[in-house]
Enzyme design. Sequence first.
Site, PDB file in Angstrom:
ATOM      1  N   SER A  57       3.412  22.916 -55.693  1.00 47.02           N
ATOM      2  CA  SER A  57       2.609  24.056 -55.257  1.00 47.02           C
ATOM      3  C   SER A  57       1.689  24.593 -56.342  1.00 47.02           C
ATOM      4  CB  SER A  57       3.520  25.175 -54.758  1.00 47.02           C
ATOM      5  OG  SER A  57       4.458  25.548 -55.760  1.00 47.02           O
ATOM      6  N   ASN A  81      10.161  22.277 -59.379  1.00 42.63           N
ATOM      7  CA  ASN A  81      11.120  22.532 -58.302  1.00 42.63           C
ATOM      8  C   ASN A  81      12.489  21.932 -58.606  1.00 42.63           C
ATOM      9  OD1 ASN A  81       9.533  24.060 -56.361  1.00 42.63           O
ATOM     10  ND2 ASN A  81       8.309  22.212 -56.148  1.00 42.63           N
ATOM     11  N   GLY A 123       6.393  22.563 -52.782  1.00 38.43           N
ATOM     12  CA  GLY A 123       7.823  22.318 -52.662  1.00 38.43           C
ATOM     13  C   GLY A 123       8.269  20.955 -53.132  1.00 38.43           C
ATOM     14  N   ASP A 175       5.105  36.699 -55.725  1.00 39.42           N
ATOM     15  CA  ASP A 175       6.372  35.956 -55.830  1.00 39.42           C
ATOM     16  C   ASP A 175       6.777  35.687 -57.272  1.00 39.42           C
ATOM     17  OD1 ASP A 175       4.578  33.998 -56.628  1.00 39.42           O
ATOM     18  OD2 ASP A 175       4.878  32.713 -54.887  1.00 39.42           O
ATOM     19  N   HIS A 177       3.635  31.796 -58.602  1.00 46.92           N
ATOM     20  CA  HIS A 177       2.371  31.074 -58.413  1.00 46.92           C
ATOM     21  C   HIS A 177       1.194  31.859 -58.979  1.00 46.92           C
ATOM     22  CE1 HIS A 177       5.081  29.397 -55.304  1.00 46.92           C
ATOM     23  NE2 HIS A 177       4.528  28.260 -55.709  1.00 46.92           N
TER      24      HIS A 177
END
Length: 226
Positions: free
Chosen positions: A54, A120, A91, A201, A204
Site C-alpha cells: 500500500s 505487512n 496489503g 491511520d 500511510h
Amino acid sequence: MSARYLANRTGLQWAIGWLLAAMLVALAVPVQAQSARAKPAPAPARTVLVMGDSLSAAYGLPARQGWVALTAERIARQHPGWKVVNASVSGETTAGGRSRIARELQRHRPALVVIALGANDGLRGLPLAQMKANLEAMVRAAKGSGARVLLLGMRLPPNYGRAYAQGFEEVYRQVARQHEVPLLPFLLEPIALNRDAFQSDNLHPTAAVQPRLRDHVWTALGPMLR
C-alpha cells in the site's frame, strides 16, 4: 516542312515527354515506399516494474499522487526511453509478491524491478526466515529474467520488540548483500518522525509528502537508469 508536320512532331514530343515523366514517377513510388519501410522502428521503452504494498500503491490517495506515479512523471521527462509499471497491491506480503512476480515478469519484461515489500510481514509479526526466503525468491526470479533489482527496505516501530525489529531490518541487508543488489534501507526515512506526514491511520503517508518519498527513492533509482 509543313505547318501540319511541325504540329504533329511537337505533339509527339510532348506525348513522349509526358510518358517519360509518368514512368519516372511510377518508378519513384516503390523506391520511396521501400525507403519508408526500411526506416528503423523506434526502440521499445524499457520498463521499471514496481512490486510493492500500500505504501507504493498510494493507499488513500488518487494513484497519480503517489510516489510511484510521481517517479514515472520524472522518468518520462528525464529518461524518455523508460516507463514505469506499478504492480503494487495494498496489503501485499512478501509471500504474495513471490506468488505474483513470475506472472508480472512475463507480462511486462522489465529491465529493472523495484521490490518494496515486507512492511505487512512485519506488522503481522510473520516469521523473518520466511520473509527473507520470499524476498530472495523474488530477487532470483527478477535477475533470472535479465532484470536488475533495487530493494527498498522498511523498519518497524520499537513496540514490536527490539529483537524482532532489528532482525526485520537485517533481513534487507542480508538479501542485498548475498544477492548483490542495491538497497535503499528505509523507504519512509525522510518522513518517519513527522506525525503530520501520515494519514489518520498513522501508517500511510499523505499526498503532501509523496514528492519527498519520490526524491528519496530517486537517489538509488536514478543512477540505475543511466
